[in-house]
Design an enzyme around this catalytic site. Structure first.
Site, PDB file in Angstrom:
ATOM      1  N   GLU A 247       0.864  -1.257  -0.046  1.00  0.00           N
ATOM      2  CA  GLU A 247       0.098  -0.034   0.044  1.00  0.00           C
ATOM      3  C   GLU A 247       1.065   1.151   0.176  1.00  0.00           C
ATOM      4  O   GLU A 247       0.333   2.395  -0.758  1.00  0.00           O
ATOM      5  CB  GLU A 247      -0.796  -0.044   1.353  1.00  0.00           C
ATOM      6  CG  GLU A 247      -2.268  -0.650   1.138  1.00  0.00           C
ATOM      7  CD  GLU A 247      -3.157  -0.388   0.237  1.00  0.00           C
ATOM      8  OE1 GLU A 247      -2.653  -0.195  -1.395  1.00  0.00           O
ATOM      9  OE2 GLU A 247      -4.306  -0.136   0.435  1.00  0.00           O
TER      10      GLU A 247
ATOM     11  N   THR B 164      -4.739   8.342  -5.280  1.00  0.00           N
ATOM     12  CA  THR B 164      -4.661   8.294  -3.799  1.00  0.00           C
ATOM     13  C   THR B 164      -3.828   9.542  -3.290  1.00  0.00           C
ATOM     14  O   THR B 164      -4.264  10.279  -2.419  1.00  0.00           O
ATOM     15  CB  THR B 164      -4.514   6.985  -3.253  1.00  0.00           C
ATOM     16  OG1 THR B 164      -5.098   5.874  -3.939  1.00  0.00           O
ATOM     17  CG2 THR B 164      -4.267   7.049  -1.818  1.00  0.00           C
TER      18      THR B 164
END
Length: 307
Positions: free
Chosen positions: A128, A181
């Site tokens: 991530e 993101t």
């Protein structure tokens, strides 16, 4: 086993009031991964379908997560990973998390489960970090554990799994625009007012209590984001229209899934979930924006082995 095939589910993170700490697992959409043991040491990405992603291990979230796991072990063999993407990258429903979590789960299974699912979260977070610039667990935790998950803290990592009320359904619309993101994190303010913090803490506590007690009215009152949604929602076309229409038609709450652009609603019962899907379809059909809609119960299992 020398080979394993996995279903790696999509996830919804933040859930309005739980920025970076709360997530849930979806049951109807997810990637597939196939992982093979190899006599050659290390990790190799051997096949990718459904997305244009890097094959270089250090540039692929699945590869990075897998390398973090292997670094913790002493083995004289390696693994080849096939990734079959069904979750679109940048959708806001945990595409990178599915890959990172799937890689560490599959390798762990092939090694005889030296780690628990909860322990695997920390390795998946490394993937991530590659995708978003920060190690966060609000997507990888529900992907691995199923249900809702609350990340109480990161030092040390403390994840609590929460069962979903039986009648709770999720409806998600993914308007296919690109919101990275990292860029969506950049729009957030580093400081918030005490008043906003108190409101947010109350909502998060109320939502957790509502989930445990299956109090749908309490869940409804708590699904409000005081802090992040006002800054991110202007980047999502028709967000306010979707939210207002959903709430008028009995959705418990509506918010941004992860960093967007997907929008989710929580609903009591499949009938309302389906009605909200029709509303979302009607709104985006009037635009030039392609979109996908998903309806799902909360997946209680998380990543699973398939044939």
């Amino acid at each position: 086993m020398n080979k394993i095939k996995l279903f790696c589910p999509a996830t919804v993170a933040n859930i309005c009031c739980g920025f970076d700490v709360l997530g849930l697992c979806l049951s109807t959409i997810g990637d597939e991964m196939i992982i093979h043991k190899s006599s050659k040491k290390g990790i190799r990405i051997t096949k990718i379908t459904g997305a244009d992603l890097p094959f270089e291990t250090e540039k692929n979230v699945a590869g990075v997560a897998a390398l973090a796991l292997l670094k913790d072990l002493d083995i004289d063999f390696g693994f080849d990973i096939e990734i079959h993407k069904k979750i679109k990258a940048g959708s806001g429903i945990g595409s990178s998390a599915a890959s990172a979590a799937g890689a560490v789960f599959g390798i762990n299974e092939l090694l005889g489960q030296p780690y628990s699912r909860k322990e695997l979260v920390e390795f998946a977070m490394k993937g991530e970090a590659l995708a978003s610039g920060s190690e966060h667990a609000d997507n990888v935790a529900p992907a691995l554990l199923g249900g809702f998950t609350l990340v109480r803290g990161y030092n040390p990592l403390d994840v609590i799994r929460i069962e979903s009320p039986a009648e709770l359904y999720v409806t998600v619309v993914h308007p296919q625009i690109e919101l990275k993101t990292s860029e969506m994190r950049a729009v957030l303010k580093p400081e918030i007012t005490l008043k906003s913090a108190i409101t947010q803490w109350g909502n998060l506590g109320g939502l957790i209590a509502g989930l445990y007690t299956e109090d749908y009215e309490l869940i409804k009152r708590s699904l409000h984001d005081e802090i992040v949604e006002p800054l991110r929602s202007p980047f999502i076309p028709n967000f306010d229209l979707v939210k207002n229409s959903a709430l008028k038609n009995n959705a418990l709450g509506c918010g941004i899934s992860g960093s967007g652009p997907s929008i989710f609603t929580l609903n009591k019962g499949i009938k309302i979930a389906n009605n909200i899907a029709v509303i979302m379809k009607d709104i985006y059909s009037k635009t030039n924006i392609p979109f996908e809609i998903h309806i799902s119960k909360i997946d209680s299992q998380g990543i699973r082995i398939i044939n």
